[in-house]
Design a protein around this motif. Structure first.
Motif, mmCIF file in Angstrom:
data_model
loop_
_atom_site.group_PDB
_atom_site.id
_atom_site.type_symbol
_atom_site.label_atom_id
_atom_site.label_comp_id
_atom_site.label_asym_id
_atom_site.label_seq_id
_atom_site.Cartn_x
_atom_site.Cartn_y
_atom_site.Cartn_z
ATOM 1 N N ILE B 102 37.290 22.605 45.713
ATOM 2 C CA ILE B 102 38.665 22.551 44.621
ATOM 3 C C ILE B 102 38.621 23.762 43.940
ATOM 4 C CG2 ILE B 102 39.687 21.193 42.802
ATOM 5 C CD1 ILE B 102 39.409 19.672 45.295
ATOM 6 N N PRO B 103 39.747 24.815 44.016
ATOM 7 C CA PRO B 103 39.557 25.855 43.685
ATOM 8 C C PRO B 103 39.472 26.044 42.003
ATOM 9 C CG PRO B 103 41.797 25.345 44.472
ATOM 10 C CD PRO B 103 40.891 24.389 44.856
ATOM 11 N N VAL B 104 39.833 25.023 41.191
ATOM 12 C CA VAL B 104 39.881 25.007 39.782
ATOM 13 C C VAL B 104 38.503 24.617 39.115
ATOM 14 C CG1 VAL B 104 42.355 25.037 39.530
ATOM 15 C CG2 VAL B 104 41.110 22.915 39.639
ATOM 16 N N LEU B 105 37.667 24.219 40.054
ATOM 17 C CA LEU B 105 36.282 23.739 39.571
ATOM 18 C C LEU B 105 35.205 24.609 39.803
ATOM 19 C CD1 LEU B 105 36.440 19.843 40.629
ATOM 20 C CD2 LEU B 105 37.126 20.866 38.401
ATOM 21 N N LYS B 106 34.166 24.755 39.023
ATOM 22 C CA LYS B 106 33.317 25.749 39.250
ATOM 23 C C LYS B 106 32.275 25.053 40.239
ATOM 24 C CE LYS B 106 33.149 27.076 34.445
ATOM 25 N NZ LYS B 106 32.508 26.790 33.179
ATOM 26 N N GLU B 109 30.898 22.010 39.274
ATOM 27 C CA GLU B 109 31.595 20.801 39.150
ATOM 28 C C GLU B 109 32.076 20.323 40.575
ATOM 29 O OE1 GLU B 109 33.753 22.416 35.009
ATOM 30 O OE2 GLU B 109 34.479 23.027 36.805
ATOM 31 N N GLU B 112 29.500 18.167 41.585
ATOM 32 C CA GLU B 112 29.279 16.715 40.955
ATOM 33 C C GLU B 112 30.386 15.883 41.077
ATOM 34 O OE1 GLU B 112 28.221 18.650 36.538
ATOM 35 O OE2 GLU B 112 29.057 16.739 36.600
ATOM 36 N N LEU B 113 31.441 16.432 41.830
ATOM 37 C CA LEU B 113 32.782 15.620 41.858
ATOM 38 C C LEU B 113 32.473 14.305 42.464
ATOM 39 C CD1 LEU B 113 36.012 15.334 41.549
ATOM 40 C CD2 LEU B 113 36.203 16.777 43.582
ATOM 41 N N TYR B 145 33.531 30.085 39.996
ATOM 42 C CA TYR B 145 34.438 29.473 40.921
ATOM 43 C C TYR B 145 34.662 29.986 42.338
ATOM 44 C CZ TYR B 145 36.598 27.887 36.382
ATOM 45 O OH TYR B 145 36.805 27.535 35.154
ATOM 46 N N ARG B 161 27.712 19.991 48.171
ATOM 47 C CA ARG B 161 28.576 18.624 47.804
ATOM 48 C C ARG B 161 28.400 17.391 48.625
ATOM 49 N NH1 ARG B 161 34.875 19.568 47.684
ATOM 50 N NH2 ARG B 161 34.241 19.635 50.125
#
Lengths: 385, 235
Positions: B102-106, B109, B112-113, B145, B161
């Motif tokens: 997801i490009p807007v998550l570090k 993150e 963690e998703l 990012y 992930r």
């Protein structure tokens, strides 16, 4: 929490597009707010009307006068506390563009009926004592820089000639919704001149303002007044001040309807713009949503992401629009003070703004959300790359 | 070795076709085979052979027309969309050709998703994600990012992930397809280690023979048919 983080960051990921959409919403909310304020200003007279005041006028039309002799008869009707009267004067100050409402009234009773017009006791006495005296609203006096003692000449359009008045008092409104642009002078002053010029037109008033003891007796008192003058040469029509003012608004009903329509068109256009933005955004993020679904998140989560993003964008635009509405309304009201003596952004207008923004956010997100939920994950993933 | 292990994926008489307007396009015909626990299987075949479709069916992100697929004790073909989503969250780790972060998550993150669908606390989620990133050698890049990382690094984040929930199976669709040779080798070594050291069952789709060489078992698909019995990787 993570979904909130995603939706907030998504909302501002494409900075240019988000900024332009937010700007569009802000301008639309500003326009919508101003148009709603124009409408509410139109009705400000109706809103400011007292429930314990009645207006009696000629039953044929407001332009036909009533005899001054009706005053005593009206005073004797049960429930009537105060009777005052007045005429629309229609005078022009220097030139027509300087328009303001001007009336001749009974100076003893008129201000008793209008406690919302606050006038200093000494100025009130001075006004009563001077037959050529007049009282002006604070905004009107400020507009022309009139000072107490100044002589002001109005050019009569109904009662021809130049009429000199001396400013004896400046009233101010009890609150900010009260019109402070009116001009009142002695009815006797006008009547005496008319008596000399055209005696047939003397001893007439344009309207009676009647103070009653309780709002609930208004229909009975109105009926009693009108019955008292039935079959006379000048039959009367008595109604509450609110109904009387609404009658004036009804004359310009088409304009109000047009403004209302334009305000809804503004909202519809911006709804289409936001819907387009959301559709583009969702199409762009089909892959992201597919990944999120792949990881095990459901339709509810996708709905939160898309509706949330739409809400964040519209809410930001709405906040900016609402903030801008106040200075814009002030400037707008200032430049159109002749037409809108009270131009205030009401709490109701802000609620309408918020409701409109919420509606835009929700409607704009429905189709993109449906599309994002319904697209098969495998098909969504194929769009990446 | 594999004979002693239990079957983790059981595919029986699977058929799959796609509907394109009024046309029905058959993709898979009568696919039947098993994957045992701890296996590293490479599904090979030319473009359009149906290997990605088969991988999607095993991973529960697409629906079969006919047949059964059991993963562990669950017949995933009988699950509803919601049940399937829940099942995927607990049992499947995904590695894609284009990383699909997801490009807007570090990085941290992104890792963690999937843990947000578990009952782990915020602190535990962060700890697990940090551990997964350390395993792929990217602990120092956790606050970056995806757009700030190379393709190889992004794929390592994707691997972190995929493993962070400790899934039953790992599916990888052309995991090196978008990488240069050096990065590809790194990623393949990492996937290999996940299988060898952590005993993860891995199903990898590839048409790259170099990538396939890393797998223990090769299976070939051609025009929707499974071409042969499983062959042990000569390497």
């Amino acid at each position: 929490m993570m979904l909130l983080k995603i939706l907030f960051r998504n909302a501002f990921h494409n900075k240019l597009r988000s900024s332009l959409t937010i700007l569009g919403i802000a301008v639309a909310i500003l326009a919508f707010g101003l148009l709603r304020t124009v409408i509410s200003s139109w009705y400000s007279g109706v809103e400011a009307a007292s429930t314990t005041r009645l207006v009696t006028r000629n039953a044929i039309s407001i332009i036909f006068p009533l005899p001054i002799a009706y005053q005593e008869k009206i005073r004797q009707i049960a429930g009537v506390k105060t009777v005052s009267y007045g005429n629309w004067f229609g005078g022009v100050y220097i030139e027509e563009k300087n328009f303001f409402p001007n009336f001749c009234v009974d100076p003893k009773t008129y201000f008793q009926l209008y406690p919302e017009f606050v006038l200093d006791l000494l100025q009130q006495k001075a006004f009563l004592a001077d037959r050529k005296g007049f009282v002006a609203g604070r905004k009107l006096a400020d507009r022309f820089s009139w000072k107490i003692g100044d002589t002001v000449t109005l050019k009569g359009t109904i009662y021809l000639g130049n009429w000199d008045f001396v400013l004896r008092g400046i009233y101010h409104g009890r609150d900010e919704t009260i019109d402070e642009t009116q001009f009142f002078f002695h009815w006797n002053y006008l009547n005496e001149v008319i008596k000399k010029r055209s005696p047939n037109w003397a001893d007439k008033v344009g309207f009676y303002m009647i103070g009653i003891s309780r709002p609930d007796i208004a229909p009975d008192v109105a009926l009693a007044i009108d019955n008292a003058f039935k079959n006379s040469l000048a039959e009367t029509l008595t109604e509450t001040e609110k109904a009387f003012n609404q009658g004036f608004i009804a004359m310009s009903g088409a304009i109000v309807t047009a403004i209302q329509m334009v305000s809804f068109v503004v909202i519809f256009i911006i709804m289409a713009v936001v819907a387009n933005t959301m559709a583009m955004t969702t199409r762009e993020r089909t892959g992201d949503y597919s990944i999120i679904k792949t990881l095990g998140f459901g339709a509810k989560d996708i709905t939160i992401l898309i509706f949330g993003e739409s809400l964040v964008i519209t809410a930001t635009g709405c906040i900016i629009g609402v903030i801008l509405t106040f200075p814009a309304a002030k400037a707008f009201g200032h430049s159109l003070a002749n037409y809108f003596p009270v131009f205030l952004v009401s709490a109701e207008t802000i609620y309408y703004d918020i409701a409109a923004a919420f509606l835009i956010a929700v409607l704009a997100a429905i189709i993109p959300t449906r599309h994002a939920i319904r697209i098969r994950i495998a098909a969504g993933l194929r769009r990446i790359g | 070795m594999t004979d002693q292990k239990s079957t983790i994926v059981e595919i029986r008489n699977v058929y799959k076709s796609y509907h394109r307007q009024s046309l029905i396009v058959p993709v898979l015909y009568d696919i039947t085979f098993d994957i045992v626990e701890g296996e590293f299987l490479a599904l090979m075949g030319p473009s359009g052979s149906g290997k990605t479709t088969l991988l999607n069916l095993i991973a529960g992100i697409d629906k079969i027309d006919k047949g059964t697929i059991r993963v562990g004790d669950v017949d995933i073909t009988t699950l509803s969309e919601t049940e399937l989503a829940h099942w995927r969250a607990n049992h499947v780790g995904f590695i894609f050709q284009f990383y699909n972060l997801i490009p807007v998550l570090k990085a941290i993150e992104n890792v963690e998703l999937p843990l947000h669908l578990t009952s782990l606390s915020k602190k535990e989620r962060h700890l697990h994600a940090e551990m997964a990133l350390t395993m792929v050698g990217l602990a120092h890049r956790m606050d970056h990012y995806p757009g700030e990382m190379s393709g190889g690094e992004q794929q390592r984040v994707a691997i972190a992930r995929a493993i962070v929930t400790d899934p039953t199976i790992l599916v990888a669709d052309e995991p090196t397809g978008d990488l240069d040779r050096v990065s590809a080798e790194e990623i393949l070594s990492m996937i290999e280690r996940l299988n060898a050291e952590m005993g993860k069952t891995i199903i990898m789709v590839t048409h790259d023979p170099r990538a396939a060489q890393r797998a223990k078992i090769l299976r070939h698909l051609d025009k929707g048919y499974l071409n042969d019995d499983a062959s042990q990787n000569p390497l």
